[in-house]
Design a protein around this motif. Structure first.
Motif, PDB file in Angstrom:
ATOM      1  N   GLY A  95       2.998  33.750  19.061  1.00  0.00           N
ATOM      2  CA  GLY A  95       2.927  32.461  19.718  1.00  0.00           C
ATOM      3  C   GLY A  95       1.793  31.663  19.114  1.00  0.00           C
ATOM      4  O   GLY A  95       1.411  31.865  17.951  1.00  0.00           O
ATOM      5  N   GLU A 140       0.578  27.147  26.556  1.00  0.00           N
ATOM      6  CA  GLU A 140       0.549  28.593  26.751  1.00  0.00           C
ATOM      7  C   GLU A 140       0.366  28.950  28.224  1.00  0.00           C
ATOM      8  O   GLU A 140      -0.682  28.650  28.806  1.00  0.00           O
ATOM      9  N   ASP A 153       3.319  36.236  22.564  1.00  0.00           N
ATOM     10  CA  ASP A 153       3.066  34.795  22.648  1.00  0.00           C
ATOM     11  C   ASP A 153       2.523  34.314  23.997  1.00  0.00           C
ATOM     12  O   ASP A 153       2.614  33.133  24.313  1.00  0.00           O
ATOM     13  N   GLY A 154       1.963  35.206  24.779  1.00  0.00           N
ATOM     14  CA  GLY A 154       1.373  34.770  26.041  1.00  0.00           C
ATOM     15  C   GLY A 154       2.366  34.127  26.987  1.00  0.00           C
ATOM     16  O   GLY A 154       1.991  33.277  27.792  1.00  0.00           O
ATOM     17  N   GLN A 181       4.894  32.148  26.259  1.00  0.00           N
ATOM     18  CA  GLN A 181       5.328  30.792  25.888  1.00  0.00           C
ATOM     19  C   GLN A 181       6.839  30.656  25.837  1.00  0.00           C
ATOM     20  O   GLN A 181       7.389  29.612  26.189  1.00  0.00           O
TER      21      GLN A 181
END
Length: 251
Positions: A187, A212, A246-247, A249
């Protein structure tokens, strides 16, 4: 993952001069691997190799434009000449492009993005695979969250979707061998590439971070950890997988 799990093994990392590539090269070295630090900018890859050697690891810096077949082959031959084998590869080299909408993307810009991000991964895999098959190992391609969903930026998104497809196809083709092929999809990660996207301003950074759900950018070391896990014995049943880091996302 055990300490020094990759002792005696050799890793080839493209785009290793900065960001995720540098973090991955350093992480492999910390786990005992000899590392071929490959990239387009000689000063950057030499610095990565220096950092590895400073920590007691073994590394060589090899200049390579992944768009050029002869340079990819030469870099891999230098790998064999220096270390005698190749066990792992992380195909990380990639570039981004501006905010133009599809109809405004110049044809040569399209070619530039696809040549680096997709053709580059293809060429690296084409010549890495026969070397790794000799003793077994793993390949991890760096795609993107833009490889699993749509984002503005047609050329970049198309190139990263291509990396995902290439990874899945190759993984199936070699699934019965001693070679595992997977991908990591980062991400928003705090790298020099992202600094260009944000313009280097606090306002620009905040605008990106607001995308995010986790409330921050990823760290290159967090992506490197995912790459090393995919190459480790702990991931021996992981084949053809596209690991999104990607946290949240793309959730």
């Amino acid at each position: 993952m055990s300490t020094k799990e990759f002792t005696g093994k050799v890793t080839f990392v493209t785009g290793a001069g900065t960001g995720i590539g540098r973090a991955t090269a350093l992480a492999f070295a910390q786990q005992g691997a000899s590392v071929v630090v490959s990239g387009h900018h000689e000063e950057n890859i030499r610095e990565t190799a220096r950092l590895i050697e400073e920590q007691g690891g073994r590394a060589i810096a090899v200049t390579c434009d992944v768009r050029r077949s002869e340079q990819v082959q030469a870099a891999l031959q230098q790998t064999i000449d220096t270390f005698g084998r190749l066990d792992y590869a992380c195909n990380n080299a990639g570039i981004d492009h501006g905010p133009e909408k599809m109809a405004d993307v110049a044809e040569d810009e399209w070619d530039r993005i696809l040549d680096t991000n997709l053709r580059g991964v293809f060429l690296c895999m084409k010549y890495e695979i026969p070397l790794i098959l000799k003793q077994g190992g793993a390949i991890v391609n760096i795609a993107s969250g833009a490889g699993v969903r749509g984002f503005p930026g047609a050329a970049y998104v198309a190139s990263k979707h291509g990396v995902v497809g290439l990874t899945k196809s190759a993984a199936l083709e070699y699934a019965t061998t001693n070679l595992r092929i997977n991908a990591v999809c980062p991400g928003i990660t705090d790298t020099p590439m992202m600094a260009r996207v944000t313009g280097g301003t606090e306002e620009g950074y905040q605008k990106v971070i607001d995308q995010e759900p986790i409330g921050r950018m990823g760290k290159p070391e967090e992506l490197a950890a995912a790459v090393l896990w995919q190459c480790s014995d702990a991931a021996s049943f992981v084949v053809g997988q596209i690991m999104v880091v990607d946290g949240a996302q793309t959730v």
